[in-house]
Design an enzyme around this catalytic site. Structure first.
Site, mmCIF file in Angstrom:
data_model
loop_
_atom_site.group_PDB
_atom_site.id
_atom_site.type_symbol
_atom_site.label_atom_id
_atom_site.label_comp_id
_atom_site.label_asym_id
_atom_site.label_seq_id
_atom_site.Cartn_x
_atom_site.Cartn_y
_atom_site.Cartn_z
ATOM 1 N N ASP A 1 -2.673 -3.136 3.114
ATOM 2 C CA ASP A 1 -2.977 -3.204 4.546
ATOM 3 C C ASP A 1 -4.177 -4.100 4.783
ATOM 4 O O ASP A 1 -5.136 -4.112 3.998
ATOM 5 C CB ASP A 1 -3.265 -1.807 5.094
ATOM 6 C CG ASP A 1 -2.002 -0.959 5.193
ATOM 7 O OD1 ASP A 1 -0.907 -1.493 4.939
ATOM 8 O OD2 ASP A 1 -2.119 0.235 5.525
ATOM 9 N N GLU B 1 0.813 -1.219 0.000
ATOM 10 C CA GLU B 1 0.000 0.000 0.000
ATOM 11 C C GLU B 1 0.845 1.267 0.000
ATOM 12 O O GLU B 1 0.377 2.326 -0.400
ATOM 13 C CB GLU B 1 -0.938 -0.007 1.218
ATOM 14 C CG GLU B 1 -2.050 1.012 1.133
ATOM 15 C CD GLU B 1 -3.191 0.721 2.087
ATOM 16 O OE1 GLU B 1 -3.667 1.663 2.713
ATOM 17 O OE2 GLU B 1 -3.601 -0.454 2.207
ATOM 18 N N ASP C 1 -7.024 -4.343 6.297
ATOM 19 C CA ASP C 1 -8.290 -3.836 6.823
ATOM 20 C C ASP C 1 -9.228 -3.671 5.633
ATOM 21 O O ASP C 1 -8.866 -3.985 4.501
ATOM 22 C CB ASP C 1 -8.090 -2.515 7.580
ATOM 23 C CG ASP C 1 -7.363 -1.458 6.749
ATOM 24 O OD1 ASP C 1 -7.265 -1.619 5.508
ATOM 25 O OD2 ASP C 1 -6.884 -0.463 7.329
ATOM 26 N N TYR D 1 0.105 -3.763 13.630
ATOM 27 C CA TYR D 1 -0.748 -2.908 12.803
ATOM 28 C C TYR D 1 -1.638 -2.042 13.695
ATOM 29 O O TYR D 1 -2.328 -2.559 14.583
ATOM 30 C CB TYR D 1 -1.599 -3.775 11.886
ATOM 31 C CG TYR D 1 -2.328 -3.013 10.813
ATOM 32 C CD1 TYR D 1 -1.630 -2.346 9.818
ATOM 33 C CD2 TYR D 1 -3.710 -2.964 10.794
ATOM 34 C CE1 TYR D 1 -2.294 -1.645 8.827
ATOM 35 C CE2 TYR D 1 -4.390 -2.263 9.803
ATOM 36 C CZ TYR D 1 -3.665 -1.607 8.826
ATOM 37 O OH TYR D 1 -4.338 -0.899 7.847
#
Length: 637
Positions: free
Chosen positions: A117, A10, A119, A347
């Site tokens: 990432d 990312e 999420d 994270y």
């Protein structure tokens, strides 16, 4: 025969760090068409195949959701058309170099591993990358790497457990983006056209700064999370402004025992609390004055525990650190991201506050035993003296563990004070949650004076346990109570009728604002800090940096008051946004479709928008209560 594997992270810093770790420092870098996103190359074994790894990155979202050209200009259509017109998701002009670089690399590779990432937002970006790469090479084998820390064991585990990207998570983000675009654009255009040129906004500091930059008042923006956040700030301001101070009376009783008896002292609270009737309060006080000595009617002893904190989620980190470290939520998240990218913490965007039972927590504790400040506590945990499996907090997003340290540091040479403090807070919180609860001995004493009851409580902490490593929390009370026994009589050292006035609620602190946003479901753990910061940037609220509290500007209060007078509470109270966020979570869980959420949300807001258009005059007249009209040379431009 080796395969060529395109890996996409990312951010450039993540691509660099993962490449360094997986290649044991042997990765070579080169430049492609995106000059800020290097390409790293090294060898690795992927699912039994010898592979040439090409590792690059994007820079956040590769695509953006936007209206077609015929609807993008403010005067090209009616605002209500924005609820039904098509929307495009495409790579914008300033990211075409990234698109071309991914296309070029995709033509050379057989596999694509997505390192975005882990999420919902990262999952959505994964599908953006996937779309670009497969458009030029539809035969690409797709894998998703899931990881929670930039450390060797975690990245090596990610490579042995490659999976598939999650389409439901990506769809949930698509739904939120489209809702926010349609609603935000329609109301922003409506508000700005209706208000900007009619009022002088130059008295608002944030607006004045932007006026200085480009000579014109900025747009008066509306956001479906931004306005409920502003609504919370304004509501608290109204509670403060509307508070009517009331006088009250209470009976104050204190006792200090003779030094020979131990010298204990305490203040007793009247069981009736505060009375707002002066005559009644004086009557009770006279009864107490005329009564004999105070009589101890009860002494109760009990053991109390102060629970160690649950493991650390993102919002809990922001709430605690804003209050204890005096940093903004935005600053905390920026520093946490830097610590994560450098491999020092896990994270930092997670809803999870429960550790997996199989996680080696003692191994993490052991990395800190040599630290001169908290190493002794870590050693006591490892010896078994203080160890306790962390208490689960009750939330698990199934994507990441709670925030915890992943590498010990005494504070790197390039760290500023804020970063050192945040890292120390995360370490101490982790050690605290792995420690036993604190234990105290509580004593409650109740006395009678002329039929009126008074009580006091004392607390002596017997075992501090987790409190020893966690200076951000205290626990204590009066640990020097007089030695009183049931049936004993004594004469109070002091007894008088005190008067006072009620106080308004305090101004809204950042910690309380985050807590309210969390309770109502406004934003996500990753975006709450951004929504708060936007209040300041838009000139809707101001922040007292010393007190860490918020107060609306005249513009912010006028907007909320205007929608309130228009009867459109859904546009600024948090309930509707909370329902939409819950529906978006349902999309992520696969319980409902993206289309269903979009249809319901757009239908709600379109009806409110039509009402707002009809009652626009109410908004204008309400603004006039708070802001001066634009005059010749005024800030409205």
């Amino acid at each position: 025969m080796s395969i060529r594997v395109l890996n996409v992270a990312e951010k450039p810093s993540v691509a660099k760090e993962v490449s360094r770790i997986l290649s044991n420092g042997s990765a070579r870098s080169s430049r492609g068409q995106a000059r800020f996103n290097p390409i790293w190359e090294f060898g690795y074994n992927v699912e039994g195949h010898q592979a040439v790894m090409l590792f690059t990155s994007v820079a956040g979202h590769l695509m953006e959701v936007e209206f077609p050209d015929g609807y993008r200009k403010w005067h090209s259509c009616s605002e209500v058309d924005l609820y039904s017109c098509p929307v495009d998701k495409r790579v914008p002009q300033d990211r075409l170099d990234l698109k071309r670089q991914l296309e070029q690399l995709s033509r050379q590779c057989q596999w694509l591993v997505l390192w975005l990432d882990c999420d919902r937002e990262g999952e959505n970006i994964s599908f953006e990358v996937l779309s670009v790469c497969r458009s030029v090479n539809p035969r690409l084998v797709i894998r998703r790497a899931r990881f929670s820390a930039l450390i060797p064991r975690e990245l090596q585990r990610a490579m042995t457990t490659l999976g598939q990207p999650n389409a439901n998570d990506a769809a949930a983000v698509d739904a939120r983006q489209e809702i926010d675009l349609r609603i935000g654009a329609s109301f922003t255009r409506f508000q700005t056209k209706q208000l900007r040129d009619r009022f002088d906004l130059s008295g608002i500091a944030a607006v004045r700064e932007r006026l200085h930059q480009d000579g014109r008042a900025p747009v008066i923006s509306y956001g479906p999370c931004q306005f409920p956040t502003l609504g919370i700030i304004v509501q608290r301001a109204w509670e403060v402004q509307n508070h009517v101070r009331e006088q009250f009376w209470t009976i104050h009783v204190a006792y200090r025992e003779p030094p020979a008896a131990g010298g204990g002292q305490c203040v007793f609270e009247w069981a009736r609390g505060r009375l707002f009737d002066e005559a009644a309060a004086e009557m009770y006080f006279e009864i107490c004055q005329e009564a004999g000595p105070a009589v101890v009617v009860a002494v109760r002893g009990s053991t109390r525990t102060r629970q160690a904190p649950a493991p650390l989620s993102t919002l809990e980190m922001q709430k605690r650190a804003t209050a204890k470290l005096r940093m903004s939520g935005e600053r905390i998240m920026k520093l946490a991201e830097e610590l994560y990218q450098a491999g020092f913490i896990s994270y930092p965007r997670t809803e999870t506050d429960v550790f997996d039972p199989g996680m080696d927590l003692r191994g993490i504790v052991s990395e800190h035993v040599e630290n001169p400040r908290w190493g002794a506590h870590a050693q006591r945990i490892l010896s078994g003296e203080l160890w306790r499996q962390p208490r689960p907090g009750g939330h698990d997003d199934k994507a990441h563990p709670p925030i915890h340290p992943t590498k010990h540091s005494l504070g790197e040479h390039d760290w500023g004070n804020d970063k050192r403090q945040l890292y120390e807070f995360i370490v101490r919180h982790f050690l605290a949650c792995c420690s036993k609860d604190a234990i105290g001995s509580e004593t409650q004493v109740e006395i009678d004076i002329g039929g009126e009851r008074f009580r006091t409580t004392g607390l002596m902490v017997i075992e501090r346990n987790w409190l020893d490593v966690y200076p951000y929390s205290g626990w204590g009370g009066n640990d020097n109570l007089p030695k009183l026994t049931q049936g004993q009589s004594f004469s109070p050292t002091e007894m008088r009728l005190r008067t006072g006035t009620t106080e308004p609620p305090p101004r809204l602190s950042e910690r309380d604002l985050i807590a309210k946003m969390e309770a109502y479901g406004i934003g996500t753990d990753a975006t709450v800090a951004e929504h708060i910061q936007k209040q300041l940037e838009r000139g809707y609220a101001e922040k007292d940096e010393a007190a860490m509290t918020f107060w609306p500007t005249p513009l912010g209060e006028a907007l909320i008051s205007g929608y309130c007078r228009m009867g459109l509470d859904d546009l600024w109270k948090p309930d509707l946004r909370g329902k939409i966020e819950a529906s978006i979570r349902d999309v992520a869980a696969g319980r409902i479709s993206k289309e269903q959420v979009l249809q319901e949300a757009i239908q709600f807001f379109r009806a409110d928008f039509l009402t707002a258009q009809q009652r626009a005059g109410v908004l204008t007249s309400e603004m006039a209560r708070f802001l001066p009209m634009a005059g010749a040379g005024g800030g409205g431009g």
